[in-house]
Design an enzyme around this catalytic site. Structure first.
Site, PDB file in Angstrom:
ATOM      1  N   GLU A  53      55.566  -7.793  83.408  1.00 19.24           N
ATOM      2  CA  GLU A  53      55.796  -6.409  82.982  1.00 19.24           C
ATOM      3  C   GLU A  53      57.284  -6.091  82.917  1.00 19.24           C
ATOM      4  O   GLU A  53      57.765  -5.460  81.964  1.00 19.24           O
ATOM      5  CB  GLU A  53      55.107  -5.439  83.944  1.00 19.24           C
ATOM      6  CG  GLU A  53      53.596  -5.594  84.008  1.00 19.24           C
ATOM      7  CD  GLU A  53      53.140  -6.526  85.130  1.00 19.24           C
ATOM      8  OE1 GLU A  53      52.104  -6.237  85.749  1.00 19.24           O
ATOM      9  OE2 GLU A  53      53.828  -7.547  85.369  1.00 19.24           O
ATOM     10  N   CYS A  76      51.239  -5.162  89.967  1.00 15.79           N
ATOM     11  CA  CYS A  76      51.324  -5.147  91.430  1.00 15.79           C
ATOM     12  C   CYS A  76      51.933  -3.839  91.919  1.00 15.79           C
ATOM     13  O   CYS A  76      52.629  -3.133  91.190  1.00 15.79           O
ATOM     14  CB  CYS A  76      52.138  -6.335  91.923  1.00 15.79           C
ATOM     15  SG  CYS A  76      53.887  -6.264  91.479  1.00 15.79           S
ATOM     16  N   TRP A 169      32.967 -50.534  88.967  1.00 18.65           N
ATOM     17  CA  TRP A 169      32.914 -49.069  88.851  1.00 18.65           C
ATOM     18  C   TRP A 169      31.482 -48.607  89.039  1.00 18.65           C
ATOM     19  O   TRP A 169      30.580 -49.173  88.407  1.00 18.65           O
ATOM     20  CB  TRP A 169      33.428 -48.605  87.492  1.00 18.65           C
ATOM     21  CG  TRP A 169      34.862 -48.930  87.265  1.00 18.65           C
ATOM     22  CD1 TRP A 169      35.376 -49.950  86.508  1.00 18.65           C
ATOM     23  CD2 TRP A 169      35.982 -48.215  87.792  1.00 18.65           C
ATOM     24  NE1 TRP A 169      36.741 -49.913  86.520  1.00 18.65           N
ATOM     25  CE2 TRP A 169      37.144 -48.849  87.304  1.00 18.65           C
ATOM     26  CE3 TRP A 169      36.140 -47.109  88.613  1.00 18.65           C
ATOM     27  CZ2 TRP A 169      38.427 -48.420  87.621  1.00 18.65           C
ATOM     28  CZ3 TRP A 169      37.413 -46.681  88.910  1.00 18.65           C
ATOM     29  CH2 TRP A 169      38.530 -47.316  88.427  1.00 18.65           C
ATOM     30  N   ASP A 199      41.980 -48.886  98.826  1.00 17.31           N
ATOM     31  CA  ASP A 199      41.874 -48.857  97.361  1.00 17.31           C
ATOM     32  C   ASP A 199      43.214 -48.907  96.638  1.00 17.31           C
ATOM     33  O   ASP A 199      43.244 -49.172  95.432  1.00 17.31           O
ATOM     34  CB  ASP A 199      41.128 -47.591  96.926  1.00 17.31           C
ATOM     35  CG  ASP A 199      39.686 -47.553  97.391  1.00 17.31           C
ATOM     36  OD1 ASP A 199      39.167 -48.627  97.777  1.00 17.31           O
ATOM     37  OD2 ASP A 199      39.079 -46.468  97.371  1.00 17.31           O
ATOM     38  N   ARG A 206      45.139 -39.188  83.887  1.00 18.20           N
ATOM     39  CA  ARG A 206      45.397 -39.952  82.672  1.00 18.20           C
ATOM     40  C   ARG A 206      44.545 -39.448  81.523  1.00 18.20           C
ATOM     41  O   ARG A 206      43.432 -38.951  81.704  1.00 18.20           O
ATOM     42  CB  ARG A 206      45.126 -41.447  82.925  1.00 18.20           C
ATOM     43  CG  ARG A 206      46.067 -42.056  83.956  1.00 18.20           C
ATOM     44  CD  ARG A 206      45.913 -43.554  84.085  1.00 18.20           C
ATOM     45  NE  ARG A 206      44.683 -43.939  84.757  1.00 18.20           N
ATOM     46  CZ  ARG A 206      44.536 -44.002  86.082  1.00 18.20           C
ATOM     47  NH1 ARG A 206      45.531 -43.648  86.875  1.00 18.20           N
ATOM     48  NH2 ARG A 206      43.396 -44.381  86.616  1.00 18.20           N
ATOM     49  N   GLY A 268      37.610 -40.898 101.198  1.00 20.29           N
ATOM     50  CA  GLY A 268      36.293 -41.359 101.609  1.00 20.29           C
ATOM     51  C   GLY A 268      35.557 -40.342 102.452  1.00 20.29           C
ATOM     52  O   GLY A 268      36.024 -39.218 102.666  1.00 20.29           O
ATOM     53  N   ALA A 272      36.403 -36.322 104.018  1.00 24.64           N
ATOM     54  CA  ALA A 272      35.542 -35.235 103.550  1.00 24.64           C
ATOM     55  C   ALA A 272      34.751 -34.635 104.703  1.00 24.64           C
ATOM     56  O   ALA A 272      34.563 -33.411 104.780  1.00 24.64           O
ATOM     57  CB  ALA A 272      34.591 -35.753 102.471  1.00 24.64           C
ATOM     58  N   GLY A 273      34.289 -35.487 105.618  1.00 26.24           N
ATOM     59  CA  GLY A 273      33.547 -34.982 106.766  1.00 26.24           C
ATOM     60  C   GLY A 273      34.391 -34.083 107.637  1.00 26.24           C
ATOM     61  O   GLY A 273      33.906 -33.079 108.168  1.00 26.24           O
TER      62      GLY A 273
END
Length: 342
Positions: A53, A76, A169, A199, A206, A268, A272-273
């Site tokens: 603004e 705002c 994969w 890994d 990509r 892995g 996540a857990g």
């Protein structure tokens, strides 16, 4: 005759000129006179710069008086690095304000009501494009931390690798490209040191031709172990950020300080857990391959659920076929042990 929607579309085009990854939301503003002519345009160029603004008002100068401001996000009404946009609009003599998305933050909201109280004509008109542009920022603002998506690619029996540890994969090329498209949209990708060592991922986004996109998310490794010398996460123009902690709340707080609004968990099941147990998973994105392994690491760690009445239930909000695979988007119906701010 030009409609509100068309002017908001123009404001949205201005907003898209702002940086895609920034602590602040992308916002655009156009000032339109009584004849429907655009007097000035503005966009927010990033944290610490004038808001959209103010940028439009500066470009318009005295011609701003009597105009209608079309803004993608509610002006705002607070003092931060810059002054309140609502007050700037009023001082400039703007006669009306049409905005698309209400500000979800307690700190900055209220600009529309303040302007209306000063006699300015104010109207909200929903605009899906404007809402989508600030969705990650808005979700993070409501949560008080980055929004977290846990991404899983597994077989029908929930395996993320075979018994010998091989995992490439499990899902198809179209599903993997869909995952790269997701990487390109988030602010940060997070893995644990275990995944980084096993890994050696690049964690880059990509295109369909395999080349890295120009704009990349922040790469983050969580854990106290050192990365292997020569690891791909230590290479590139911007090496990965390593956060030497096991506390998801600390991780998200650090990322929030860096302006991160959206996080993709690609580690892995251990990582996540930990995020799940801390109540820090907001969405699951599961790529399900029509395949069976029968053995091997599970996609989901032990969640401490001892009886079926304690089952972690999720709401299936979207299902799509991606090549031969299925993509499921789910949100937890409840979160265990949610983090509470003091």
């Amino acid at each position: 005759m030009t409609t509100h929607t068309e002017h908001l579309e123009l404001a949205l085009a201005c907003a898209r000129q702002g940086p895609a990854r920034d602590p602040n939301p992308r916002v655009g503003c156009v000032l339109v006179d009584a004849d429907g002519q655009v007097v000035a345009r503005g966009h927010h160029a990033g944290a610490g710069t004038p808001h959209a603004e103010v940028a439009a008002l500066t470009a318009a100068g005295p011609r701003a008086r009597g105009t209608t401001a079309y803004v993608t996000l509610e002006p705002c009404n607070h003092h931060g690095r810059t002054g309140p946009c609502a007050q700037a609009l009023h001082r400039a003599g703007v006669a009306g304000v049409v905005y698309a998305v209400a500000d979800p933050t307690a700190r900055a909201a209220g600009g529309a009501a303040w302007l209306a109280g000063q006699g300015v004509r104010v109207e909200q008109q929903d605009h899906p494009g404007a809402a989508e542009l600030v969705a990650d920022w808005a979700r993070a603002a409501v949560l008080g931390r980055p929004h977290v998506t846990w991404k899983v690619a597994s077989t029908l029996d929930g395996r993320v690798a075979a018994a010998d540890g091989t995992s490439r994969w499990i899902t198809s090329a179209p599903a993997r490209q869909d995952g790269h498209d997701l990487r390109a949209r988030v602010d940060a990708i997070v893995v644990g040191t275990g995944t980084a060592r096993t890994d050696d991922p690049a964690l880059t986004a990509r295109g369909a031709d395999g080349t890295e996109l120009a704009d990349q998310p922040l790469r983050v490794v969580v854990g106290k172990s050192d990365l292997a010398p020569g690891a791909r996460l230590t290479s590139g123009t911007t090496p990965a950020l390593q956060l030497r902690t096991h506390d998801p709340v600390e991780v998200l707080a650090t990322l929030a300080e860096r302006g991160v609004h959206s996080v993709l968990l690609e580690g892995g099941p251990t990582l996540a857990g930990a995020f799940w147990a801390a109540g820090c998973v907001d969405e699951l994105l599961v790529y399900l391959a029509p395949a069976l392994l029968g053995a091997g690491p599970s996609a989901v760690p032990d969640l401490g659920i001892a009886t079926v009445t304690d089952t972690a239930r999720l709401d299936l909000v979207d299902v799509a076929r991606v090549g031969p695979d299925l993509r499921l988007r789910l949100v937890p119906l409840t979160t265990p042990h949610p983090h509470q701010e003091d």
